[in-house]
Design a protein around this motif. Structure first.
Motif, PDB file in Angstrom:
ATOM      1  N   SER A  65       0.830  -1.201   0.000  1.00  0.00           N
ATOM      2  CA  SER A  65       0.000   0.000   0.000  1.00  0.00           C
ATOM      3  C   SER A  65       0.869   1.256   0.000  1.00  0.00           C
ATOM      4  CB  SER A  65      -0.911   0.003   1.233  1.00  0.00           C
ATOM      5  OG  SER A  65      -1.571   1.239   1.362  1.00  0.00           O
ATOM      6  N   PRO A  66       0.835   2.041  -1.083  1.00  0.00           N
ATOM      7  CA  PRO A  66       1.598   3.298  -1.105  1.00  0.00           C
ATOM      8  C   PRO A  66       1.186   4.236   0.032  1.00  0.00           C
ATOM      9  CG  PRO A  66       0.811   2.728  -3.297  1.00  0.00           C
ATOM     10  CD  PRO A  66       0.135   1.797  -2.346  1.00  0.00           C
ATOM     11  N   LEU A  67      -0.084   4.153   0.441  1.00  0.00           N
ATOM     12  CA  LEU A  67      -0.572   5.003   1.525  1.00  0.00           C
ATOM     13  C   LEU A  67       0.139   4.680   2.837  1.00  0.00           C
ATOM     14  CD1 LEU A  67      -2.583   7.184   2.387  1.00  0.00           C
ATOM     15  CD2 LEU A  67      -4.254   5.371   2.832  1.00  0.00           C
ATOM     16  N   ALA A  68       0.420   3.392   3.070  1.00  0.00           N
ATOM     17  CA  ALA A  68       1.123   2.984   4.287  1.00  0.00           C
ATOM     18  C   ALA A  68       2.528   3.572   4.325  1.00  0.00           C
ATOM     19  CB  ALA A  68       1.173   1.468   4.381  1.00  0.00           C
ATOM     20  N   LEU A  69       3.192   3.566   3.170  1.00  0.00           N
ATOM     21  CA  LEU A  69       4.534   4.160   3.093  1.00  0.00           C
ATOM     22  C   LEU A  69       4.472   5.657   3.330  1.00  0.00           C
ATOM     23  CD1 LEU A  69       7.552   3.922   2.468  1.00  0.00           C
ATOM     24  CD2 LEU A  69       6.985   4.185   0.042  1.00  0.00           C
ATOM     25  N   PHE A  70       3.473   6.298   2.736  1.00  0.00           N
ATOM     26  CA  PHE A  70       3.310   7.748   2.886  1.00  0.00           C
ATOM     27  C   PHE A  70       3.072   8.122   4.352  1.00  0.00           C
ATOM     28  CE2 PHE A  70       0.626  11.564   2.916  1.00  0.00           C
ATOM     29  CZ  PHE A  70       1.461  12.440   2.241  1.00  0.00           C
ATOM     30  N   ARG A  71       2.283   7.318   5.045  1.00  0.00           N
ATOM     31  CA  ARG A  71       2.006   7.586   6.455  1.00  0.00           C
ATOM     32  C   ARG A  71       3.238   7.408   7.327  1.00  0.00           C
ATOM     33  NH1 ARG A  71      -3.770   4.322   6.983  1.00  0.00           N
ATOM     34  NH2 ARG A  71      -5.109   5.970   6.069  1.00  0.00           N
ATOM     35  N   ALA A  72       4.151   6.531   6.913  1.00  0.00           N
ATOM     36  CA  ALA A  72       5.353   6.263   7.706  1.00  0.00           C
ATOM     37  C   ALA A  72       6.442   7.317   7.502  1.00  0.00           C
ATOM     38  CB  ALA A  72       5.913   4.888   7.354  1.00  0.00           C
ATOM     39  N   LEU A  73       6.332   8.096   6.420  1.00  0.00           N
ATOM     40  CA  LEU A  73       7.387   9.052   6.089  1.00  0.00           C
ATOM     41  C   LEU A  73       7.607  10.130   7.155  1.00  0.00           C
ATOM     42  CD1 LEU A  73       6.959   9.545   2.231  1.00  0.00           C
ATOM     43  CD2 LEU A  73       8.612   8.140   3.469  1.00  0.00           C
ATOM     44  N   PRO A  74       6.543  10.761   7.708  1.00  0.00           N
ATOM     45  CA  PRO A  74       6.785  11.792   8.730  1.00  0.00           C
ATOM     46  C   PRO A  74       7.580  11.273   9.930  1.00  0.00           C
ATOM     47  CG  PRO A  74       4.518  11.897   7.959  1.00  0.00           C
ATOM     48  CD  PRO A  74       5.108  10.655   7.383  1.00  0.00           C
ATOM     49  N   GLY A  75       7.244  10.069  10.392  1.00  0.00           N
ATOM     50  CA  GLY A  75       7.964   9.487  11.517  1.00  0.00           C
ATOM     51  C   GLY A  75       9.421   9.215  11.173  1.00  0.00           C
ATOM     52  N   SER A  76       9.664   8.753   9.956  1.00  0.00           N
ATOM     53  CA  SER A  76      11.036   8.464   9.524  1.00  0.00           C
ATOM     54  C   SER A  76      11.861   9.744   9.440  1.00  0.00           C
ATOM     55  CB  SER A  76      11.022   7.767   8.164  1.00  0.00           C
ATOM     56  OG  SER A  76      10.324   6.552   8.235  1.00  0.00           O
ATOM     57  N   ILE A  77      11.253  10.800   8.916  1.00  0.00           N
ATOM     58  CA  ILE A  77      11.958  12.081   8.799  1.00  0.00           C
ATOM     59  C   ILE A  77      12.262  12.649  10.186  1.00  0.00           C
ATOM     60  CG2 ILE A  77      11.773  14.461   7.992  1.00  0.00           C
ATOM     61  CD1 ILE A  77      10.040  13.372   5.677  1.00  0.00           C
ATOM     62  N   ALA A  78      11.289  12.553  11.103  1.00  0.00           N
ATOM     63  CA  ALA A  78      11.496  13.051  12.465  1.00  0.00           C
ATOM     64  C   ALA A  78      12.623  12.292  13.154  1.00  0.00           C
ATOM     65  CB  ALA A  78      10.200  12.923  13.268  1.00  0.00           C
TER      66      ALA A  78
ATOM     67  N   SER B 263       7.568  14.245  20.400  1.00  0.00           N
ATOM     68  CA  SER B 263       6.882  12.993  20.734  1.00  0.00           C
ATOM     69  C   SER B 263       6.338  12.347  19.471  1.00  0.00           C
ATOM     70  CB  SER B 263       5.731  13.248  21.716  1.00  0.00           C
ATOM     71  OG  SER B 263       4.965  12.083  21.923  1.00  0.00           O
ATOM     72  N   LEU B 264       6.333  11.025  19.464  1.00  0.00           N
ATOM     73  CA  LEU B 264       5.742  10.286  18.356  1.00  0.00           C
ATOM     74  C   LEU B 264       4.267  10.614  18.210  1.00  0.00           C
ATOM     75  CD1 LEU B 264       5.978   8.089  16.170  1.00  0.00           C
ATOM     76  CD2 LEU B 264       5.572   6.380  17.949  1.00  0.00           C
ATOM     77  N   ARG B 265       3.631  10.927  19.336  1.00  0.00           N
ATOM     78  CA  ARG B 265       2.209  11.287  19.303  1.00  0.00           C
ATOM     79  C   ARG B 265       1.990  12.577  18.511  1.00  0.00           C
ATOM     80  NH1 ARG B 265      -0.387   9.550  24.170  1.00  0.00           N
ATOM     81  NH2 ARG B 265      -1.968  11.163  23.854  1.00  0.00           N
ATOM     82  N   TYR B 266       2.969  13.479  18.566  1.00  0.00           N
ATOM     83  CA  TYR B 266       2.849  14.717  17.780  1.00  0.00           C
ATOM     84  C   TYR B 266       2.862  14.412  16.293  1.00  0.00           C
ATOM     85  CZ  TYR B 266       4.230  17.054  22.172  1.00  0.00           C
ATOM     86  OH  TYR B 266       4.300  17.500  23.468  1.00  0.00           O
ATOM     87  N   VAL B 267       3.751  13.464  15.911  1.00  0.00           N
ATOM     88  CA  VAL B 267       3.886  13.115  14.496  1.00  0.00           C
ATOM     89  C   VAL B 267       2.609  12.494  13.960  1.00  0.00           C
ATOM     90  CG1 VAL B 267       5.172  11.706  12.839  1.00  0.00           C
ATOM     91  CG2 VAL B 267       6.369  12.817  14.721  1.00  0.00           C
ATOM     92  N   SER B 268       1.951  11.674  14.785  1.00  0.00           N
ATOM     93  CA  SER B 268       0.723  11.006  14.353  1.00  0.00           C
ATOM     94  C   SER B 268      -0.529  11.814  14.681  1.00  0.00           C
ATOM     95  CB  SER B 268       0.629   9.618  15.020  1.00  0.00           C
ATOM     96  OG  SER B 268       0.667   9.744  16.433  1.00  0.00           O
ATOM     97  N   GLY B 269      -0.336  13.040  15.202  1.00  0.00           N
ATOM     98  CA  GLY B 269      -1.470  13.866  15.576  1.00  0.00           C
ATOM     99  C   GLY B 269      -1.932  14.772  14.442  1.00  0.00           C
ATOM    100  N   ASP B 270      -2.510  15.913  14.817  1.00  0.00           N
ATOM    101  CA  ASP B 270      -3.026  16.835  13.802  1.00  0.00           C
ATOM    102  C   ASP B 270      -1.894  17.632  13.165  1.00  0.00           C
ATOM    103  OD1 ASP B 270      -2.301  18.710  15.715  1.00  0.00           O
ATOM    104  OD2 ASP B 270      -4.340  19.024  16.425  1.00  0.00           O
ATOM    105  N   THR B 271      -2.249  18.504  12.227  1.00  0.00           N
ATOM    106  CA  THR B 271      -1.245  19.260  11.478  1.00  0.00           C
ATOM    107  C   THR B 271      -0.414  20.152  12.383  1.00  0.00           C
ATOM    108  OG1 THR B 271      -2.723  19.266   9.555  1.00  0.00           O
ATOM    109  CG2 THR B 271      -0.899  20.848   9.561  1.00  0.00           C
TER     110      THR B 271
END
Length: 315
Positions: free
Chosen positions: A11-24, A136-144
């Motif tokens: 799923s390309p969407l799964a990769l896209f969702r993981a990118l912010p965490g990887s960059i952080a 925090s990881l929660r910030y990355v998975s939170g809102d904008t």
């Protein structure tokens, strides 16, 4: 058919969702990579105490936060704890004549017990719901707004530290450290106290590593005695990737050293993006260390293979 079905399951969407965490994570580990760059490239010192001082920074920060210290202030103490670890490695080498690799290993082993004593157990957790953490990881998975906060924090840390290092290594003392790493005998002939320079460089390096560990502990919401295991590999990977991909672009420019420092941070980001792609391709997560070693080996081999190819053409 099997290959097409395999790629269809990705799923390309799964990769896209993981990118912010990887960059952080890349930005946070980029600070560690800067510390590794100082010892590995500038000082020519194989410092293996990094694995221990990274966990020390995280342990100190977490325990201070649990004692109601401001998470931002705890970063200062984590930096100081890392500097103390670097000082021990430096003194073992300069005062007791222990080879660099062994000095680092001895410090790393000692820090394992010290970290256990700091935390009182193998790990300690901090919740972003209770403490106002810097990242925090929660910030990355939170809102904008939360994502902007964590990326702004990490980027500012990187920019400020690169600016400070660029200024410092342009001073007389900074040049003395670089001269010590380049040619210790010539540096001593010029009246430079090379032992002091080595200890100082190791303190700065491990201070940055401790700071990175403190930020990473806040990011993942816990400190663990094993959190620094393999940290030296990640740091070296970032340095090597940055050098291979951006070395020629940085060379010869007015702010070449500053660009080189930034390339180290970018190298850490690329490293984590590669790991994200590996996980996205559904390779076993237990083999991440293996893939990390392969990635480092590939980037280490690229300059050698390029030079070998040029030499062959020249013949």
């Amino acid at each position: 058919m099997l290959i097409s079905a395999y790629f269809a399951s990705l799923s390309p969407l799964a990769l896209f969702r993981a990118l912010p965490g990887s960059i952080a994570q890349g930005l946070i580990w980029g600070l560690l990579a800067l510390g590794v760059y100082i010892t590995y490239k500038l000082l020519d010192f194989a410092d293996l105490s990094v694995d221990g001082s990274f966990a020390t920074g995280g342990a100190v920060a977490v325990m201070l936060i649990r004692s109601d210290m401001n998470p931002w202030v705890s970063l200062i103490f984590a930096f100081a704890a890392g500097m103390l670890a670097g000082m021990v490695t430096g003194l073992l080498h300069t005062k007791l004549g222990i080879p660099p690799i062994l000095a680092g290993i001895l410090t790393q082993i000692a820090l394992y017990s010290i970290n256990l004593n700091i935390m009182g157990q193998s790990n300690q957790a901090i919740s972003v719901d209770k403490y106002s953490l810097a990242v925090s990881l929660r910030y990355v998975s939170g809102d904008t707004a939360a994502k902007i906060k964590v990326f702004t924090t990490c980027i500012l840390f990187g920019v400020v530290i690169v600016a400070i290092l660029y200024w410092y290594f342009g001073t007389e003392q900074g040049h003395a450290i670089r001269a010590t790493g380049c040619n210790p005998q010539m540096a001593r002939a010029q009246g430079i106290n090379t032992s002091f320079c080595k200890v100082l460089a190791l303190m700065i390096s491990n201070g940055l590593v401790g700071l990175s560990g403190a930020l990473y502990a806040q990011y993942q919401g816990a400190a663990d005695v094993n959190m620094g295991r393999g940290a030296i590999v990640i740091g070296l990977a970032a340095v090597i990737i940055g050098d291979v991909l951006f070395g020629k672009l940085c060379a010869g420019k007015k702010l070449a050293f500053a660009y080189t420092l930034f390339s180290v941070i970018v190298g850490a980001i690329i490293y984590y993006l590669v790991l994200s792609i590996i996980l996205w391709l559904k390779f076993p997560s237990d083999d991440l260390k293996l893939f990390s070693a392969i990635v480092v080996a590939i980037f280490l081999a690229i300059p050698y293979l390029k030079n070998k190819k040029k030499a062959t053409r020249g013949l």
